[in-house]
Design a protein around this motif. Structure first.
Motif: not given
Length: 432
Positions: A289-314
């Motif tokens: 499973a994906t670690p919980d801290d990454i899930v929480e980071a994605v949950r916050q990043l979706v407030l300002i970024a789309n999936d392409d940008v989130i993938a690049g940040v990760l």
């Protein structure tokens, strides 16, 4: 027998010899032809090549294989086309998955071992690309000289045995029989001459300077870069990768260590060197499973970024999926769907409730550095999910008294005034 085969050290019965591309022996441990027979390559019984089998921590292949690899890469245009491509490759081969191997056990015991093939493929890929690194090539050059010395030492051992045997025959002969003793003495002298000849060859081999290999240092460095570029190029298909693998790897022996819960891989490189790799095996019930801290980071990043940008940040933060893969838009989308995280949708009127650092600084009327320092000091509420990622600010918080204090303090700072001084001339004077 081949020391890395599970039957090594046991008495093996050979029932039949076949040719399937290479010579194959059908064998069993019991000797009964009614038992299930296991196909074993004939070379595993060849004692003449057993002297070249050795396990070393630094994998390398023979120089002949490196020359063959260089010609292969030259054929596919590694120096011109593939180097220019240079992009990382995410494998889409449908054959990658679980690996099943037939063990040698019978009599009602499990007939198959299974383990996930993705991490095995990745581990072998890294080892394959490592055999052309400078350290591995230096080991290959030294091994070429060692193999010559090993062959000479084996010849010397055989010659000394023959000389000792000739002496014992001469010593046991009747001295009165001059005809027999003269012949045995001649054989003994011939065997001693053979020993001296081999000893002279060994002494010469140890003193002679190492012969330069046909490839220069620059060509060896280019070989490592070319192999990595060809392997990672999107245009490289599975057929070409198989040719590269067969040029460098003779075979891979896989087994399971149930006690340590590990996958044990023994890579048999062309040239006789063996390398053991141990990979953790997923335990029963264990989920990647994906670690919980990454899930929480994605949950916050979706407030300002789309999936392409989130993938690049990760990826920029060196984070991977639960299976160890790089992030892509599709994988971020799959994670959101599974975790029920809403997708980022820009507001139609442009009035975004959440802003990044640049947008928040512009709205507040300060520089991004001033706002970032204030957020780091806790003077204004802001979220920074990842070290190499964006800051997130709520628009409502930018209208708070705390934000107003940051703006007033910035305006009162004479060293860093906001805006242009009133007496500053324009770089582009008006022509009207």
């Amino acid at each position: 027998m081949y020391p890395w085969h599970p039957w090594s050290g046991q008495f093996v019965h050979v029932h039949e010899a076949l040719v399937k591309g290479t010579a194959i022996f059908r064998c069993s441990l019991s000797g009964a032809s009614s038992d299930r027979l296991v196909d074993v390559p004939a070379w595993m019984f060849d004692r003449s090549v057993s002297g070249y089998w050795r396990s070393l921590p630094v994998p390398h292949v023979g120089l002949a294989s490196l020359h063959t690899l260089a010609k292969l890469l030259e054929e596919v245009g590694a120096s011109s086309q593939c180097v220019a491509m240079g992009a990382a490759l995410v494998s889409h081969e449908t054959s990658r998955g679980d690996v099943h191997a037939t063990p040698v056990h019978d009599n009602g015991e499990p007939r198959c071992i299974a383990f996930g093939g993705l991490r095995v493929d990745d581990a072998i890929e890294e080892a394959l690309l490592g055999v052309v690194e400078p350290g591995a090539i230096a080991a290959a050059v030294e091994a070429e000289r060692d193999q010559v010395q090993d062959a000479l030492l084996r010849d010397l051992e055989g010659a000394r045995y023959a000389a000792d045997r000739a002496f014992r025959q001469y010593d046991a002969a009747d001295p009165e029989n001059r005809l027999v003793t003269s012949e045995l003495e001649a054989r003994w002298n011939k065997a001693l001459a053979r020993v001296g000849e081999i000893e002279a060859k060994i002494a010469k081999h140890r003193t002679v300077a190492p012969q330069p290999i046909p490839m220069s240092a620059s060509q060896l460095v280019a070989l490592a870069g070319n192999l990595r570029a060809v392997w990672k190029a999107p245009s490289t298909d599975a057929r070409l990768k198989k040719r590269i693998v067969r040029t460098l790897i003779h075979e891979v022996v896989a087994d399971l260590d149930d006690v340590a819960s590990q996958i044990v891989l023994v890579i048999h490189w062309v040239g006789g060197v063996h390398t053991e790799l141990r990979l953790p095996k997923r335990r029963r019930g264990q989920r990647n499973a994906t670690p919980d801290d990454i899930v929480e980071a994605v949950r916050q990043l979706v407030l300002i970024a789309n999936d392409d940008v989130i993938a690049g940040v990760l990826n920029r933060n060196g984070l991977t999926t639960g299976n160890g893969n790089r992030w892509t838009r599709e994988r971020v989308t799959a994670l959101r769907s599974y975790r029920r995280i809403p997708v980022f949708r820009p507001q139609i009127d442009g009035f975004e409730p959440w802003l990044n650092l640049g947008g928040a600084a512009k709205l507040l009327g300060v520089t991004p550095k001033t706002l970032r320092l204030a957020a780091e000091a806790g003077e204004i509420e802001g979220t920074h999910p990842l070290p190499e990622g964006p800051w997130i600010f709520s628009r409502s918080k930018l209208a708070s008294p705390e934000a107003r204090q940051i703006l007033d303090r910035a305006r009162q700072n004479p060293r860093h005034p906001i805006g242009s001084p009133p007496n500053q001339e324009s770089l582009f004077p008006s022509i009207t």
